[in-house]
Write an enzyme that holds these catalytic residues in place. Structure first.
Site, mmCIF file in Angstrom:
data_model
loop_
_atom_site.group_PDB
_atom_site.id
_atom_site.type_symbol
_atom_site.label_atom_id
_atom_site.label_comp_id
_atom_site.label_asym_id
_atom_site.label_seq_id
_atom_site.Cartn_x
_atom_site.Cartn_y
_atom_site.Cartn_z
ATOM 1 N N VAL A 96 4.525 -36.620 -6.126
ATOM 2 C CA VAL A 96 4.583 -35.693 -7.258
ATOM 3 C C VAL A 96 5.987 -35.624 -7.848
ATOM 4 O O VAL A 96 6.175 -35.699 -9.067
ATOM 5 C CB VAL A 96 4.125 -34.282 -6.832
ATOM 6 C CG1 VAL A 96 4.101 -33.350 -8.038
ATOM 7 C CG2 VAL A 96 2.761 -34.336 -6.176
ATOM 8 N N ASP A 148 -16.019 -34.443 7.559
ATOM 9 C CA ASP A 148 -16.075 -34.553 6.104
ATOM 10 C C ASP A 148 -15.027 -33.671 5.424
ATOM 11 O O ASP A 148 -14.628 -33.923 4.296
ATOM 12 C CB ASP A 148 -17.459 -34.108 5.591
ATOM 13 C CG ASP A 148 -18.433 -35.269 5.480
ATOM 14 O OD1 ASP A 148 -17.965 -36.419 5.386
ATOM 15 O OD2 ASP A 148 -19.645 -35.014 5.484
ATOM 16 N N ARG A 191 -15.063 -34.445 -4.603
ATOM 17 C CA ARG A 191 -13.635 -34.236 -4.779
ATOM 18 C C ARG A 191 -13.232 -34.488 -6.232
ATOM 19 O O ARG A 191 -13.804 -35.346 -6.921
ATOM 20 C CB ARG A 191 -12.821 -35.159 -3.858
ATOM 21 C CG ARG A 191 -12.924 -34.842 -2.386
ATOM 22 C CD ARG A 191 -12.260 -33.523 -2.040
ATOM 23 N NE ARG A 191 -12.331 -33.255 -0.607
ATOM 24 C CZ ARG A 191 -13.316 -32.589 -0.014
ATOM 25 N NH1 ARG A 191 -14.337 -32.137 -0.743
ATOM 26 N NH2 ARG A 191 -13.290 -32.377 1.284
ATOM 27 N N TRP A 197 -14.652 -42.909 6.786
ATOM 28 C CA TRP A 197 -14.864 -41.667 7.526
ATOM 29 C C TRP A 197 -15.904 -40.794 6.837
ATOM 30 O O TRP A 197 -15.953 -40.713 5.610
ATOM 31 C CB TRP A 197 -13.550 -40.890 7.602
ATOM 32 C CG TRP A 197 -12.695 -41.250 8.772
ATOM 33 C CD1 TRP A 197 -12.568 -42.477 9.347
ATOM 34 C CD2 TRP A 197 -11.851 -40.362 9.506
ATOM 35 N NE1 TRP A 197 -11.684 -42.419 10.387
ATOM 36 C CE2 TRP A 197 -11.230 -41.124 10.516
ATOM 37 C CE3 TRP A 197 -11.555 -39.013 9.415
ATOM 38 C CZ2 TRP A 197 -10.321 -40.579 11.420
ATOM 39 C CZ3 TRP A 197 -10.652 -38.461 10.309
ATOM 40 C CH2 TRP A 197 -10.053 -39.234 11.307
ATOM 41 N N GLY A 199 12.281 -32.947 -3.791
ATOM 42 C CA GLY A 199 11.238 -33.898 -3.414
ATOM 43 C C GLY A 199 11.041 -34.972 -4.465
ATOM 44 O O GLY A 199 9.921 -35.444 -4.683
ATOM 45 N N HIS A 246 -3.901 -39.856 2.224
ATOM 46 C CA HIS A 246 -5.067 -39.104 1.785
ATOM 47 C C HIS A 246 -6.199 -40.076 1.460
ATOM 48 O O HIS A 246 -6.034 -41.287 1.506
ATOM 49 C CB HIS A 246 -4.723 -38.238 0.574
ATOM 50 C CG HIS A 246 -3.863 -37.063 0.911
ATOM 51 N ND1 HIS A 246 -2.500 -37.058 0.728
ATOM 52 C CD2 HIS A 246 -4.181 -35.843 1.416
ATOM 53 C CE1 HIS A 246 -2.011 -35.892 1.116
ATOM 54 N NE2 HIS A 246 -3.001 -35.138 1.537
ATOM 55 N N TYR A 287 -1.151 -25.992 6.968
ATOM 56 C CA TYR A 287 -0.514 -26.391 5.704
ATOM 57 C C TYR A 287 -0.864 -25.398 4.597
ATOM 58 O O TYR A 287 -0.003 -24.985 3.814
ATOM 59 C CB TYR A 287 -0.985 -27.800 5.333
ATOM 60 C CG TYR A 287 -0.463 -28.310 4.006
ATOM 61 C CD1 TYR A 287 0.850 -28.739 3.877
ATOM 62 C CD2 TYR A 287 -1.300 -28.381 2.893
ATOM 63 C CE1 TYR A 287 1.334 -29.214 2.657
ATOM 64 C CE2 TYR A 287 -0.838 -28.858 1.681
ATOM 65 C CZ TYR A 287 0.488 -29.273 1.570
ATOM 66 O OH TYR A 287 0.945 -29.741 0.361
ATOM 67 N N LYS A 323 1.565 -22.944 2.149
ATOM 68 C CA LYS A 323 1.532 -22.954 0.682
ATOM 69 C C LYS A 323 1.181 -21.567 0.117
ATOM 70 O O LYS A 323 1.709 -21.162 -0.920
ATOM 71 C CB LYS A 323 0.542 -24.007 0.182
ATOM 72 C CG LYS A 323 1.033 -25.435 0.399
ATOM 73 C CD LYS A 323 2.327 -25.662 -0.358
ATOM 74 C CE LYS A 323 2.858 -27.072 -0.217
ATOM 75 N NZ LYS A 323 4.126 -27.277 -0.959
ATOM 76 N N SER A 350 -1.124 -26.487 -3.348
ATOM 77 C CA SER A 350 -2.221 -27.422 -3.112
ATOM 78 C C SER A 350 -3.524 -26.661 -3.231
ATOM 79 O O SER A 350 -3.602 -25.463 -2.936
ATOM 80 C CB SER A 350 -2.098 -28.031 -1.715
ATOM 81 O OG SER A 350 -3.317 -28.622 -1.305
ATOM 82 N N SER A 351 -4.572 -27.352 -3.623
ATOM 83 C CA SER A 351 -5.872 -26.699 -3.763
ATOM 84 C C SER A 351 -6.456 -26.294 -2.412
ATOM 85 O O SER A 351 -7.428 -25.535 -2.361
ATOM 86 C CB SER A 351 -6.853 -27.611 -4.497
ATOM 87 O OG SER A 351 -6.999 -28.845 -3.811
ATOM 88 N N CYS A 352 -5.860 -26.744 -1.309
ATOM 89 C CA CYS A 352 -6.372 -26.365 0.007
ATOM 90 C C CYS A 352 -6.065 -24.901 0.339
ATOM 91 O O CYS A 352 -6.490 -24.402 1.380
ATOM 92 C CB CYS A 352 -5.819 -27.277 1.097
ATOM 93 S SG CYS A 352 -4.079 -27.019 1.450
#
Length: 320
Positions: free
Chosen positions: A23, A277, A217, A210, A18, A187, A144, A148, A115-117
């Site tokens: 990144v 949100d 964040r 939005w 990638g 994003h 997603y 991860k 990812s922090s998600c």
């Protein structure tokens, strides 16, 4: 295992999967700057990481000693909500193919980027690494996130079954040169930069964002992320994923105000509260990273200003 992290061999073949993404390109730049002279990368046109046979053939030919797995299908809330099958299937295949091939060819040092998600939507703040799998995920990007999480488990499984010192890093929200500024896939921060800059150029009297602007964040410049990746490869070994962030957060409204100031937009700002949100707050606990000896260097306002400059310089060649 007996493995002790140390300075990587700058002459060893190092594969950045990638390497043209946000990144990956930053990691490539940082490794090149740090003296790595055998960097290997393939564009998606040259190597489709979803193609298992092609990935195994590449590893047999390139024989990398170090792998940084930064390749992923990524997107914002809209993209994740609209195409969950794509985000789950493609990311699982990319991860499985690269890590299986790396395992078959005896790659000792591999860094997987998540990812922090991956953390529960309502996790206590700041989010510690141990909160993984302790609650329900944010539904707008759960597909997603599951992909991860599977990557983290694959790294942990390789460590357990094959005793290879592979590691995982979980960055917070990243931004900087090479970001995706497209209308559909970007994003929040690059979306704000594009929206405000277009409004300034068009002389628009108002901008609509939005959500409510209240979610908090954390943002990390991608060049800092790249530096953290090399630091972890040379100083960290453990089964737990490592959070990579600043340890500080801001509301989306505060971020928008910084963006407006840096692009020179002075019109009215409205918030469309009928739009989602997402997670109310997402701040990473970066104690593990700091205890390993690393802290970020690029401040938020400085980072946004340089990203705005990069965006304007590359505007004609960006994805739309």
């Amino acid at each position: 295992m007996g493995f002790v992290p140390s300075a990587l061999d700058r002459s060893a073949t190092t594969y950045v999967a990638g390497h043209r993404g946000l990144v990956g390109s930053a990691i490539w730049r940082h490794l090149d700057y740090s003296g790595f002279d055998q960097l290997v990368g393939r564009s998606s046109a040259e190597l489709d990481l979803r193609d298992r046979a092609a990935v195994f053939a590449f590893f047999a030919q390139a024989k990398p000693a170090v792998v940084v797995l930064a390749a992923a299908k990524v997107g914002g809330i809209m993209a994740n909500s609209t195409f969950p099958v794509d985000f789950l299937s493609e990311n699982l295949r990319i991860q499985l193919n690269v890590m299986d091939a790396a395992l078959e060819h005896g790659v000792e040092r591999l860094l997987f980027l998540g990812s922090s998600c991956i953390y529960p939507k309502l996790a206590p703040q700041p989010i510690k690494e141990e909160y993984l799998l302790t609650g329900t995920l944010e539904p707008t990007n759960d597909a997603y996130a599951i992909a991860k999480i599977a990557g983290i488990l694959q790294v942990q499984s390789v460590r357990k079954q094959y005793e290879l010192p592979w590691i995982s890093a979980m960055p917070t929200n990243l931004y900087g040169p090479g970001d995706n500024f497209s209308r559909q896939g970007s994003h929040v921060l690059p979306a704000l930069i594009r929206r405000y800059d277009e409004a300034r150029r068009d002389g628009a009297s108002s901008v609509t964002n939005w959500g409510s602007g209240s979610p908090r964040r954390e943002f990390l410049h991608v060049d800092d992320m790249a530096a953290a990746c090399l630091h972890l490869l040379e100083h960290y070994d453990g089964p737990t994923q490592v959070n990579v962030g600043t340890g500080e957060d801001s509301t989306i409204k505060e971020i928008a105000e910084i963006v407006a100031a840096e692009v020179g937009y002075e019109g009215r700002v409205e918030w469309d509260t009928t739009k989602p949100d997402g997670t109310p707050r997402k701040l990473l606990d970066v104690t593990t990273l700091r205890e390993s000896g690393w802290t970020p260097r690029i401040g938020l306002r400085e980072g946004i200003a340089s990203t705005v400059e990069w965006y304007r310089t590359h505007m004609d060649s960006l994805r739309t």
